[in-house]
Design a protein around this motif. Structure first.
Motif, PDB file in Angstrom:
ATOM      1  N   VAL A  19       0.907  -1.159   0.088  1.00  0.00           N
ATOM      2  CA  VAL A  19      -0.029   0.132  -0.079  1.00  0.00           C
ATOM      3  C   VAL A  19       0.951   1.216   0.128  1.00  0.00           C
ATOM      4  O   VAL A  19       0.623   2.393  -0.711  1.00  0.00           O
ATOM      5  N   SER A  23       0.798   4.028  -3.098  1.00  0.00           N
ATOM      6  CA  SER A  23       0.534   5.383  -2.663  1.00  0.00           C
ATOM      7  C   SER A  23       1.279   6.068  -3.069  1.00  0.00           C
ATOM      8  O   SER A  23       1.290   7.372  -3.494  1.00  0.00           O
ATOM      9  N   LEU A 293      -4.063   7.303   2.655  1.00  0.00           N
ATOM     10  CA  LEU A 293      -4.208   5.797   2.141  1.00  0.00           C
ATOM     11  C   LEU A 293      -3.363   4.647   2.831  1.00  0.00           C
ATOM     12  O   LEU A 293      -4.149   3.632   3.101  1.00  0.00           O
ATOM     13  N   GLY A 297      -5.375   1.639   4.681  1.00  0.00           N
ATOM     14  CA  GLY A 297      -5.044   0.183   4.276  1.00  0.00           C
ATOM     15  C   GLY A 297      -4.838  -0.439   5.544  1.00  0.00           C
ATOM     16  O   GLY A 297      -5.048  -1.951   5.968  1.00  0.00           O
TER      17      GLY A 297
END
Length: 321
Positions: A19, A23, A293, A297
């Motif tokens: 993640v 991102s 983000l 996550g």
């Protein structure tokens, strides 16, 4: 149990690395924050100076490695727009979003499960058919439309509730809540209902489908043959086995509500993380977007871990395995 936790924690670390990489890769190419901060009239020397100060003159790999190093200790840098630490901005907005999500989840479970049980036990009743039709509307209508209708009725016509904001809040350390004040509770009603309508409809239809399937199984027939009352058969045996998929869906929906409450927060101008990320996207505020983000996550993987542990608690077959 230890093996399960070790496996899940390993997957959490891997997911968070992926993640973070995604991102960073996506948001790093959305725009140039230097232009947004300085404007079009800045000189080239000023741009270069700010780029060095923000670390944007380094290679992409170096920027990502520094981002991961800081993120591990909870340091996501400074917001390009607000010139404040990103963690402080998130902590200031997080209580509003979590309060909204928590209230919507409680309403969804408290209303959706009884409605699902009722429509499964009396599928041909008038009330049951009405509830099924209402759930279809709840799933089909977009959230912004529900919010606007509520504002039109309760704010514009009746003038009972405020159409925007969070009302008066009380500070409890770093946490802020509006649930201890009258204006805060009134401000919470419409956003909560707007966010909960889809969840109530989905949980009701899910419980109904699972109950109809469980009722036909052999162990329910044996429970009836033993002379157990309908209340014991349906609420103790059938409902308990029907709630296992609900646990999974509810866990996933909590993560989705945290991540995608943006529409509701925008409609009601709710000062939560949704409004923060909208402003960050508009301003190309990369540190805020990346931290948001990463938080989303982490929320998903943490909730999935909690769901797995709840499964172990409610399903003895998994404990035996």
């Amino acid at each position: 149990m230890i093996s399960l936790l070790a496996t899940r924690l390993t997957s959490v670390i891997l997911v968070m690395l992926v993640v973070s990489a995604l991102s960073f890769s996506i948001f790093n190419f959305l725009g140039d924050p230097v232009n947004n901060i300085l404007g079009v009239n800045a000189t080239l020397a000023q741009r270069d100076e700010l780029r060095v100060a923000l670390g944007l003159d380094q290679s992409t790999f170096v920027q990502f490695w520094r981002f991961v190093e800081r993120a591990v200790v909870g340091d996501f840098g400074v917001s390009y727009r607000n010139r404040q630490p990103v963690v402080d901005l998130i902590l200031a907005r997080l209580p509003a979003t979590l309060e909204l999500v928590l209230c919507a989840t409680i309403i969804a479970l408290a209303v959706g499960i009884p409605m699902g049980v009722y429509t499964a036990l009396k599928p041909r009743g008038l009330l049951s058919r009405s509830l099924q039709f209402g759930s279809l509307l709840g799933i089909s209508m977009p959230q912004f439309l529900i919010g606007m209708l509520l504002i039109l009725v309760f704010s514009v016509e009746l003038r009972w509730l405020s159409a925007f904001g969070r009302g008066e809040v009380v500070k409890l350390g770093w946490w802020t809540t509006g649930m201890l004040t009258t204006s805060g509770l009134k401000a919470l009603i419409m956003p909560t209902i707007t966010l909960a309508v889809f969840q109530v409809s989905m949980i009701m239809r899910l419980v109904r489908g699972e109950m109809l399937e469980v009722i036909r199984t052999d162990f329910v027939k044996f429970a009836r043959a033993r002379g157990l009352s309908d209340r014991a058969v349906y609420l103790t045996h059938a409902l308990r086995n029907s709630l296992l998929p609900v646990i999974t869906i509810t866990g996933l929906q909590i993560g989705s509500l945290i991540a995608f409450a943006i529409v509701v927060e925008a409609v009601f101008q709710w000062p939560g993380m949704g409004m923060l990320i909208l402003q960050a996207i508009e301003f190309a505020d990369f540190p805020v977007m990346a931290a948001y983000l990463a938080f989303v996550g982490f929320s998903f993987v943490t909730i999935n871990l909690i769901v797995d542990l709840i499964y172990l608690a409610v399903d003895p077959r998994l404990r035996a395995k």
